[in-house]
Design a protein around this motif. Structure first.
Motif, PDB file in Angstrom:
ATOM      1  N   ASN A 288       0.839  -1.206   0.000  1.00  0.00           N
ATOM      2  CA  ASN A 288       0.000   0.000   0.000  1.00  0.00           C
ATOM      3  C   ASN A 288       0.868   1.248   0.000  1.00  0.00           C
ATOM      4  N   ASP A 290       2.878   4.659  -1.000  1.00  0.00           N
ATOM      5  CA  ASP A 290       2.366   5.939  -1.502  1.00  0.00           C
ATOM      6  C   ASP A 290       2.535   6.092  -3.014  1.00  0.00           C
ATOM      7  N   GLN A 293       0.170   3.743  -5.022  1.00  0.00           N
ATOM      8  CA  GLN A 293      -1.203   4.231  -4.950  1.00  0.00           C
ATOM      9  C   GLN A 293      -1.395   5.486  -5.796  1.00  0.00           C
ATOM     10  N   MET A 294      -0.415   6.399  -5.766  1.00  0.00           N
ATOM     11  CA  MET A 294      -0.524   7.625  -6.551  1.00  0.00           C
ATOM     12  C   MET A 294      -0.550   7.304  -8.050  1.00  0.00           C
TER      13      MET A 294
END
Length: 305
Positions: A288, A290, A293-294
């Motif tokens: 998960n 950053d 996800q971005m």
């Protein structure tokens, strides 16, 4: 219509028989160029279709042998493909259920010196609400003619699929056990963190990888959002700096990698029996993260999903 349906159109004619799963269909046909994409907006549009056409044209050029006439360009391919696509999509839209999109595979092969056979395989596809994570195993060698998306690879990769360790969902290819190239059906990325600096890394086309449509989109998003990106094969020796990893393809888009398994010792002879007997060293990663996800959000926004 019940889920799990599929259909086949050949040279504009809808076939009456069930063509089976797309992998079986591709393995049963002579070598040709192919591409796989999916629809959005309830079957209303094909994702990144212009890019898929360009890669189909490139693959046809690279696979062309003998005295075949020049392969069509990406600009002339629609005239060749549209009759089969219209027939297939028209029927598929009647069959799809409310929550289904369509997985579309186009296969082209030279039938003689002057003509191309067109096959369009369409099946139901339900986009995942929550993207499953991947566990990958590093195996080899790399694909022959990696810049072309050839149906021959669908048969050639079977030995890797059969020998990969338990619970591995994808194979990442390497020729030396150090430089990681691409997945058997995906492109492979890592996210490095060193001295507070984050870099996204994936093998360059010159390293021997397929020019994936989502791969290129991820690179463009990195440039647009000022995320440093390096087109260099990720090296197993630098794995201590890997914080995230993901694989990309046209159906799953971006899939986080939870673990990477490396055979110890490296199977330098690529002996199938040795893969089955290997000890696998795992590297566990954040799923998960950053950056992953971005990029997932960025891809969804670019594709208007």
């Amino acid at each position: 219509m019940a889920s799990g349906w599929r259909l086949l159109v050949q040279n504009g004619a809808l076939q009456e028989h069930d063509p089976g799963q797309v992998t079986s269909f591709l393995r049963s046909h002579p070598e040709g160029a192919f591409t796989v994409t999916r629809t959005a907006d309830r079957g209303a549009r094909l994702l990144l279709w212009e890019r898929h056409l360009a890669r189909l044209a490139q693959s046809l050029r690279l696979l062309r042998t003998g005295t075949f006439s020049p392969s069509p360009s990406s600009h002339s391919l629609p005239e060749l493909l549209n009759p089969s696509l219209r027939a297939g999509l028209g029927e598929a839209l009647k069959r799809r259920s409310e929550k289904e999109e369509l997985a579309v595979t186009v296969h082209l092969r030279h039938s003689d010196e002057r003509s191309l056979d067109v096959s369009v395989h369409i099946s139901s596809f339900v986009p995942a609400i929550v993207v499953n994570t991947a566990s990958v195993a590093v195996m080899g060698p790399s694909r022959p003619l990696p810049l072309a998306k050839s149906s021959q690879w669908v048969s050639a990769r079977q030995v890797l699929e059969q020998c990969k360790p338990e619970n591995a969902t994808e194979v990442v290819l390497s020729n030396d056990g150090q430089h990681l190239l691409e997945g058997s059906i995906s492109n492979f990325f890592v996210v490095l963190s060193s001295d507070g600096r984050v870099t996204v890394k994936t093998a360059a086309l010159e390293n021997g990888v397929l020019p994936g449509t989502i791969r290129q989109l991820v690179i463009e998003i990195c440039h647009d959002t000022s995320i440093p990106v390096s087109e260099t094969s990720p090296s197993w020796d630098e794995r201590s700096s890997w914080k995230e990893a993901f694989v990309t393809n046209s159906l799953s888009l971006i899939q986080p990698v939870r673990s990477i398994k490396m055979p110890v010792p490296w199977n330098a002879n690529f002996d199938p029996k040795q893969w089955s007997q290997s000890t696998w060293q795992p590297l566990h990663l954040m799923t998960n993260g950053d950056v992953t996800q971005m990029l997932q959000v960025g891809v969804a926004r670019c594709l208007k999903l």
